[in-house]
Write an enzyme that holds these catalytic residues in place. Structure first.
Site, mmCIF file in Angstrom:
data_model
loop_
_atom_site.group_PDB
_atom_site.id
_atom_site.type_symbol
_atom_site.label_atom_id
_atom_site.label_comp_id
_atom_site.label_asym_id
_atom_site.label_seq_id
_atom_site.Cartn_x
_atom_site.Cartn_y
_atom_site.Cartn_z
ATOM 1 N N TYR A 103 0.839 -1.195 0.000
ATOM 2 C CA TYR A 103 0.000 0.000 0.000
ATOM 3 C C TYR A 103 0.877 1.248 0.000
ATOM 4 C CZ TYR A 103 -4.170 -2.675 1.386
ATOM 5 O OH TYR A 103 -5.222 -3.548 1.423
ATOM 6 N N TYR A 142 -0.452 -9.984 0.958
ATOM 7 C CA TYR A 142 0.588 -9.380 1.802
ATOM 8 C C TYR A 142 0.536 -9.958 3.216
ATOM 9 C CZ TYR A 142 -3.226 -6.210 3.290
ATOM 10 O OH TYR A 142 -4.411 -5.679 3.745
ATOM 11 N N ARG A 152 -2.776 -11.879 4.104
ATOM 12 C CA ARG A 152 -4.079 -11.558 3.528
ATOM 13 C C ARG A 152 -4.127 -11.991 2.071
ATOM 14 N NH1 ARG A 152 -7.667 -7.887 4.702
ATOM 15 N NH2 ARG A 152 -8.928 -9.684 4.195
ATOM 16 N N HIS A 155 -7.268 -8.637 -2.247
ATOM 17 C CA HIS A 155 -8.592 -8.078 -1.924
ATOM 18 C C HIS A 155 -8.603 -6.598 -2.251
ATOM 19 C CE1 HIS A 155 -6.102 -7.389 1.630
ATOM 20 N NE2 HIS A 155 -6.832 -6.299 1.826
ATOM 21 N N HIS A 157 -10.593 -2.976 -0.988
ATOM 22 C CA HIS A 157 -11.409 -2.349 0.054
ATOM 23 C C HIS A 157 -12.408 -1.376 -0.579
ATOM 24 C CE1 HIS A 157 -8.851 -3.480 3.585
ATOM 25 N NE2 HIS A 157 -7.919 -3.551 2.651
HETATM 26 FE FE FE2 Z 1 -6.047 -4.573 2.810
#
Ligand code: FE2
Length: 232
Positions: A103, A142, A152, A155, A157
């Site tokens: 991110y 990640y 995770r 995905h 959000h």
């Molecule tokens: Fe996330």
């Protein structure tokens, strides 16, 4: 005044405290909720929110030399209300990791490379059929910090505003067939299998349109018996 707040369905919504997910205790109320009558602004707002926030375009994958690294995907999402009616004019905020699982955020600083051509966020508004589309790249998996090796799955959000403040939903969308889905602590905090399935997009057969992208379709239901579960 009749309340619009429905009782929380503990089968189709995630557990408030997720084992092995140390952040959940301070992301959830420690005390029982107190029911109160909604205010007028909660029942009538937000008004004109799409005009008061900056909308960002539905293409975050870039082009040419500015193209983000990763598998190009095209998300086709419809936002519906509890009766299956389209929710037009819903402001939708989207954020996701890049193809390497990174991110753009100060809390994400240690494991995977930044892609200079990928910021990873968008703010869109649904059209009259409740639809919005996003051209992006498939996010990478990640590892979750301080979790002892939990990764995770890929995905995306979403944060959505419905017709009123009380129909706001924060959730995530997963990809079909991902092996990490079965062991994800956030997805599997939803006890009901059918409700978990509502969080997984559908990969539609490639048609070449839009050019050179895999297409995923997804439905988000803001409230009611078939509501999309929260995922924070
Ligand atoms: Fe996330």
């Amino acid at each position: 005044m009749q309340t619009l707040i429905l009782p929380r369905d503990e089968r189709t919504q995630p557990a408030r405290i997720v084992a092995g997910y140390p952040q959940t205790p301070w992301r959830n109320p420690a005390q029982p909720l107190v029911r109160r009558a909604p205010t007028l602004s909660e029942l009538t707002g937000p008004l004109g929110i799409a005009g008061r926030v900056g909308l960002l375009g539905g293409d975050i994958a870039g082009h040419g030399e500015k193209r983000a690294i990763g598998q190009l995907i095209h998300l086709k999402v419809r936002v519906l209300d509890e009766d299956g009616a389209p929710v037009g004019g819903s402001v939708v905020e989207v954020w996701q990791a890049n193809a390497a699982g990174r991110y753009i955020h100060p809390n994400d600083d240690d494991h995977a490379p930044v892609d200079a051509n990928f910021y990873g966020a968008a703010r869109l508004v649904t059209d009259g059929s409740g639809a919005f589309e996003l051209r992006t790249v498939k996010p990478g998996a990640y590892p979750v910090p301080t979790s002892g090796g939990w990764w995770r799955p890929p995905h995306v959000h979403f944060s959505l505003f419905g017709k009123v403040w009380l129909s706001r939903l924060v959730t995530q969308m997963y990809f079909p067939g991902e092996p990490l889905n079965a062991q994800d602590r956030i997805l599997n905090a939803v006890p009901d299998a059918a409700a978990r399935e509502r969080l997984v997009a559908r990969c539609v057969p490639p048609t070449g349109d839009p050019y050179n992208a895999l297409v995923f379709e997804h439905r988000i239901v803001l409230r009611g018996r078939t509501a999309t579960p929260e995922q924070s």
